[in-house]
Motif scaffolding. Structure first.
Motif, PDB file in Angstrom:
ATOM      1  N   VAL A  46     -10.443  -5.210   3.018  1.00 23.27           N
ATOM      2  CA  VAL A  46     -10.987  -4.017   3.626  1.00 23.27           C
ATOM      3  C   VAL A  46     -10.345  -3.281   3.815  1.00 23.27           C
ATOM      4  O   VAL A  46      -9.828  -2.022   3.074  1.00 23.27           O
ATOM      5  N   ILE A  47      -8.739  -4.120   3.684  1.00 22.53           N
ATOM      6  CA  ILE A  47      -7.008  -3.700   3.904  1.00 22.53           C
ATOM      7  C   ILE A  47      -6.706  -3.092   2.507  1.00 22.53           C
ATOM      8  O   ILE A  47      -5.983  -2.105   2.448  1.00 22.53           O
ATOM      9  N   MET A  48      -6.910  -3.798   1.368  1.00 24.67           N
ATOM     10  CA  MET A  48      -6.450  -3.314   0.606  1.00 24.67           C
ATOM     11  C   MET A  48      -7.133  -1.965   0.026  1.00 24.67           C
ATOM     12  O   MET A  48      -7.179  -1.886  -1.010  1.00 24.67           O
ATOM     13  N   LEU A  49      -8.050  -1.897   0.017  1.00 26.93           N
ATOM     14  CA  LEU A  49      -9.522  -0.798   0.101  1.00 26.93           C
ATOM     15  C   LEU A  49      -8.734   0.174   0.224  1.00 26.93           C
ATOM     16  O   LEU A  49      -8.161   1.402  -0.387  1.00 26.93           O
ATOM     17  N   GLY A  50      -8.587   0.372   1.574  1.00 29.35           N
ATOM     18  CA  GLY A  50      -7.545   1.495   2.078  1.00 29.35           C
ATOM     19  C   GLY A  50      -6.368   1.820   1.715  1.00 29.35           C
ATOM     20  O   GLY A  50      -5.897   2.403   1.214  1.00 29.35           O
ATOM     21  N   MET A  51      -5.564   0.202   1.730  1.00 29.43           N
ATOM     22  CA  MET A  51      -4.250   1.135   0.333  1.00 29.43           C
ATOM     23  C   MET A  51      -4.531   1.496  -1.139  1.00 29.43           C
ATOM     24  O   MET A  51      -3.968   2.192  -1.159  1.00 29.43           O
ATOM     25  N   GLY A  52      -5.680   1.159  -1.430  1.00 32.60           N
ATOM     26  CA  GLY A  52      -5.919   2.187  -3.266  1.00 32.60           C
ATOM     27  C   GLY A  52      -6.252   3.420  -2.140  1.00 32.60           C
ATOM     28  O   GLY A  52      -6.424   4.644  -3.249  1.00 32.60           O
ATOM     29  N   THR A 132       4.862  -0.739  -4.803  1.00 34.66           N
ATOM     30  CA  THR A 132       3.739  -1.481  -4.485  1.00 34.66           C
ATOM     31  C   THR A 132       2.931  -1.578  -5.292  1.00 34.66           C
ATOM     32  O   THR A 132       2.262  -2.329  -5.333  1.00 34.66           O
ATOM     33  N   SER A 133       2.512   0.145  -5.896  1.00 32.79           N
ATOM     34  CA  SER A 133       1.567  -0.263  -6.856  1.00 32.79           C
ATOM     35  C   SER A 133       1.815  -0.923  -7.384  1.00 32.79           C
ATOM     36  O   SER A 133       0.695  -1.453  -7.915  1.00 32.79           O
ATOM     37  N   VAL A 134       2.750  -1.105  -8.400  1.00 36.50           N
ATOM     38  CA  VAL A 134       2.829  -1.228  -9.593  1.00 36.50           C
ATOM     39  C   VAL A 134       3.029  -3.373  -9.227  1.00 36.50           C
ATOM     40  O   VAL A 134       1.679  -4.085 -10.170  1.00 36.50           O
ATOM     41  N   SER A 135       2.734  -3.474  -8.422  1.00 34.30           N
ATOM     42  CA  SER A 135       3.710  -5.224  -8.230  1.00 34.30           C
ATOM     43  C   SER A 135       2.152  -5.343  -7.740  1.00 34.30           C
ATOM     44  O   SER A 135       1.671  -6.695  -7.866  1.00 34.30           O
ATOM     45  N   THR A 136       1.180  -4.619  -7.292  1.00 32.39           N
ATOM     46  CA  THR A 136      -0.336  -4.847  -6.804  1.00 32.39           C
ATOM     47  C   THR A 136      -1.021  -5.082  -7.495  1.00 32.39           C
ATOM     48  O   THR A 136      -1.365  -5.694  -7.834  1.00 32.39           O
ATOM     49  N   LEU A 137      -0.655  -4.232  -8.667  1.00 29.04           N
ATOM     50  CA  LEU A 137      -1.769  -4.395 -10.056  1.00 29.04           C
ATOM     51  C   LEU A 137      -1.312  -5.438 -10.623  1.00 29.04           C
ATOM     52  O   LEU A 137      -1.896  -6.192 -11.723  1.00 29.04           O
ATOM     53  N   LEU A 138       0.132  -6.109 -10.764  1.00 28.75           N
ATOM     54  CA  LEU A 138       0.779  -7.118 -11.924  1.00 28.75           C
ATOM     55  C   LEU A 138       0.197  -8.290 -10.464  1.00 28.75           C
ATOM     56  O   LEU A 138      -0.103  -9.625 -11.654  1.00 28.75           O
ATOM     57  N   ILE A 169      -9.867 -10.030  -3.830  1.00 30.08           N
ATOM     58  CA  ILE A 169      -9.679  -9.792  -2.482  1.00 30.08           C
ATOM     59  C   ILE A 169      -8.551  -8.285  -3.171  1.00 30.08           C
ATOM     60  O   ILE A 169      -8.344  -7.379  -1.808  1.00 30.08           O
ATOM     61  N   VAL A 170      -7.796  -8.556  -4.120  1.00 41.06           N
ATOM     62  CA  VAL A 170      -6.773  -6.977  -4.351  1.00 41.06           C
ATOM     63  C   VAL A 170      -7.883  -5.961  -5.492  1.00 41.06           C
ATOM     64  O   VAL A 170      -6.969  -4.691  -5.018  1.00 41.06           O
ATOM     65  N   LEU A 171      -7.492  -6.530  -6.717  1.00 43.59           N
ATOM     66  CA  LEU A 171      -7.419  -5.657  -7.900  1.00 43.59           C
ATOM     67  C   LEU A 171      -8.897  -4.909  -7.286  1.00 43.59           C
ATOM     68  O   LEU A 171      -8.632  -3.174  -7.445  1.00 43.59           O
ATOM     69  N   VAL A 172      -9.874  -5.145  -7.187  1.00 42.54           N
ATOM     70  CA  VAL A 172     -11.393  -4.288  -7.581  1.00 42.54           C
ATOM     71  C   VAL A 172     -10.627  -3.348  -5.886  1.00 42.54           C
ATOM     72  O   VAL A 172     -11.267  -2.140  -6.519  1.00 42.54           O
ATOM     73  N   PRO A 173     -10.631  -3.962  -4.688  1.00 41.41           N
ATOM     74  CA  PRO A 173     -10.674  -2.858  -3.895  1.00 41.41           C
ATOM     75  C   PRO A 173     -10.022  -1.573  -4.131  1.00 41.41           C
ATOM     76  O   PRO A 173     -10.292  -0.768  -3.720  1.00 41.41           O
ATOM     77  N   VAL A 174      -8.713  -2.247  -4.514  1.00 36.14           N
ATOM     78  CA  VAL A 174      -7.376  -1.332  -4.756  1.00 36.14           C
ATOM     79  C   VAL A 174      -7.651  -0.377  -5.609  1.00 36.14           C
ATOM     80  O   VAL A 174      -8.280   1.158  -5.597  1.00 36.14           O
ATOM     81  N   LEU A 175      -9.032  -0.740  -7.054  1.00 34.95           N
ATOM     82  CA  LEU A 175      -9.028  -0.082  -7.995  1.00 34.95           C
ATOM     83  C   LEU A 175     -10.067   1.321  -7.590  1.00 34.95           C
ATOM     84  O   LEU A 175     -10.083   2.380  -7.495  1.00 34.95           O
ATOM     85  N   GLY A 179     -10.834   5.369  -7.025  1.00 33.06           N
ATOM     86  CA  GLY A 179     -11.063   5.865  -8.084  1.00 33.06           C
ATOM     87  C   GLY A 179     -12.501   6.895  -6.397  1.00 33.06           C
ATOM     88  O   GLY A 179     -12.130   8.195  -6.986  1.00 33.06           O
ATOM     89  N   LEU A 180     -12.372   6.495  -5.372  1.00 29.92           N
ATOM     90  CA  LEU A 180     -12.689   6.990  -4.417  1.00 29.92           C
ATOM     91  C   LEU A 180     -11.418   7.912  -3.355  1.00 29.92           C
ATOM     92  O   LEU A 180     -12.232   9.640  -4.022  1.00 29.92           O
ATOM     93  N   ARG A 181     -10.277   8.190  -3.667  1.00 27.31           N
ATOM     94  CA  ARG A 181      -9.522   9.377  -3.799  1.00 27.31           C
ATOM     95  C   ARG A 181      -9.911  10.292  -4.773  1.00 27.31           C
ATOM     96  O   ARG A 181      -9.363  11.008  -4.729  1.00 27.31           O
ATOM     97  N   LEU A 182     -10.098  10.250  -5.704  1.00 27.17           N
ATOM     98  CA  LEU A 182      -9.829  11.022  -7.076  1.00 27.17           C
ATOM     99  C   LEU A 182     -11.583  11.592  -7.364  1.00 27.17           C
ATOM    100  O   LEU A 182     -11.180  12.805  -6.929  1.00 27.17           O
ATOM    101  N   LEU A 183     -12.676  10.703  -6.873  1.00 21.26           N
ATOM    102  CA  LEU A 183     -13.939  11.471  -6.762  1.00 21.26           C
ATOM    103  C   LEU A 183     -14.186  12.677  -4.972  1.00 21.26           C
ATOM    104  O   LEU A 183     -14.793  13.345  -5.551  1.00 21.26           O
TER     105      LEU A 183
END
Length: 329
Positions: A46-52, A132-138, A169-175, A179-183
């Motif tokens: 949930v926290i990572m979703l918020g970060m995304g 932050t963004s790149v290190s999270t995706l890696l 836990i991280v990649l799927v919620p962040v993405l 996506g929600l931010r864009l849509l």
């Protein structure tokens, strides 16, 4: 300022006290919270979703504009902290379980709290957000590899299981958040003020679970783990700044790299330790989540009173860079 913004601001200012009280409550009644362990990965998701939801495609534009600074920062993030965590654990004679806890903290990516600290420190906020963004995706690839390399011989570690957990836990919620931010940008904008409350509530719950599950370890070697965490964090801050200076980064960029290296996504480390190792392995992450907010705030206050040279002014060209919550790291 709305009521939600005022409450979020107050919760952010009192975050450290809230988490300390939670730790004390968990120590006083560990049996109350030990059954919460299965919820830890979901809380962090949930926290990572918020970060995304706080991210924008522009966060990655720095890759094209200043690839050297970003590459240097991310390499420093994923080399200094894992090696430093492992070295401190060896120096203090930690058990294999506590050692893997230190390495997990070091091998975690950055988090949104560091972006706010860099801004307050008059550092290069755009570089901080990009790191932050790149290190999270890696993280799904680099975190398991680092854990395997440093502690794979002392504890059974499944790199594939760690990879799967970080993706979930991280990649799927962040993405999903991105996506929600864009849509649905207007809907997400209305939710941003609530994210600090969600973040603090999630990290507080994680601390309750971790401290309750490792209450015996806290009482036995708690002071030594606190010392290790303080050395880990301060070492990361100093070495991150030193690497930036050695490689010729501007003063503002050095501040960003220092804070990004020294402040970790300790929530992720705690979740991975809880799922894949013993509860005691999450103890360094729980302590780190408190301490790095204290040291980061102090450093930001000190740097904010020291002007950055005019030719190295902080880059804050992305207003949304500071959306997010303290304590997600």
């Amino acid at each position: 300022m709305t009521r939600v913004q005022r409450v979020s601001g107050a919760v952010g200012r009192w975050f450290t006290v809230i988490v300390l009280v939670a730790g004390a409550v968990a120590l006083a009644s560990p049996a109350t919270f030990t059954g919460w362990s299965p919820a830890v990965p979901w809380l962090l998701s949930v926290i990572m979703l918020g970060m995304g939801m706080t991210m924008r495609p522009g966060d990655f534009a720095l890759i094209a504009r200043r690839p050297w600074a970003l590459l240097l920062g991310v390499v420093a993030q994923y080399t200094i902290m894992p090696l430093l965590g492992w070295g401190i654990a060896q120096l203090l004679g930690f058990s294999a379980v506590l050692t893997v806890g230190m390495v997990l903290v070091g091998a975690a990516p950055g988090g949104t709290a560091s972006n706010v600290v860099v801004y307050l420190a008059k550092g290069d906020t755009a570089l901080s957000v990009a790191m932050t963004s790149v290190s999270t995706l890696l993280a799904p690839v680099l975190t398991p590899l680092l854990v395997l390399a440093l502690v794979g011989r002392s504890l059974p570690v499944s790199g594939a299981a760690l990879f799967t957990s970080i993706v979930q836990i991280v990649l799927v919620p962040v993405l999903l958040g991105l996506g929600l931010r864009l849509l649905l940008p207007r809907l997400v904008e209305r939710c941003l003020d609530v994210l600090p409350l969600v973040s603090v509530a999630g990290i507080t719950a994680v601390v309750l679970v971790v401290v309750a599950g490792s209450a015996g370890t806290v009482l036995d070697v708690g002071a030594l783990v606190v010392l290790a965490v303080v050395l880990h964090n301060l070492g990361g801050l100093l070495l991150g700044h030193g690497v930036g200076r050695l490689c010729g980064l501007s003063a503002a960029s050095r501040r960003a790299v220092s804070i990004e290296v020294g402040m970790q996504n300790s929530g992720l480390a705690a979740a991975l330790a809880t799922v894949h190792f013993a509860p005691a392995a999450a103890l360094p992450a729980a302590i780190f989540s408190v301490w790095h907010n204290v040291s980061g705030s102090a450093l930001a206050g000190w740097w904010s009173r020291r002007p950055v040279p005019a030719d190295a002014a902080p880059v804050t060209d992305r207003p949304g860079a500071l959306d997010g919550a303290p304590g997600t790291r």
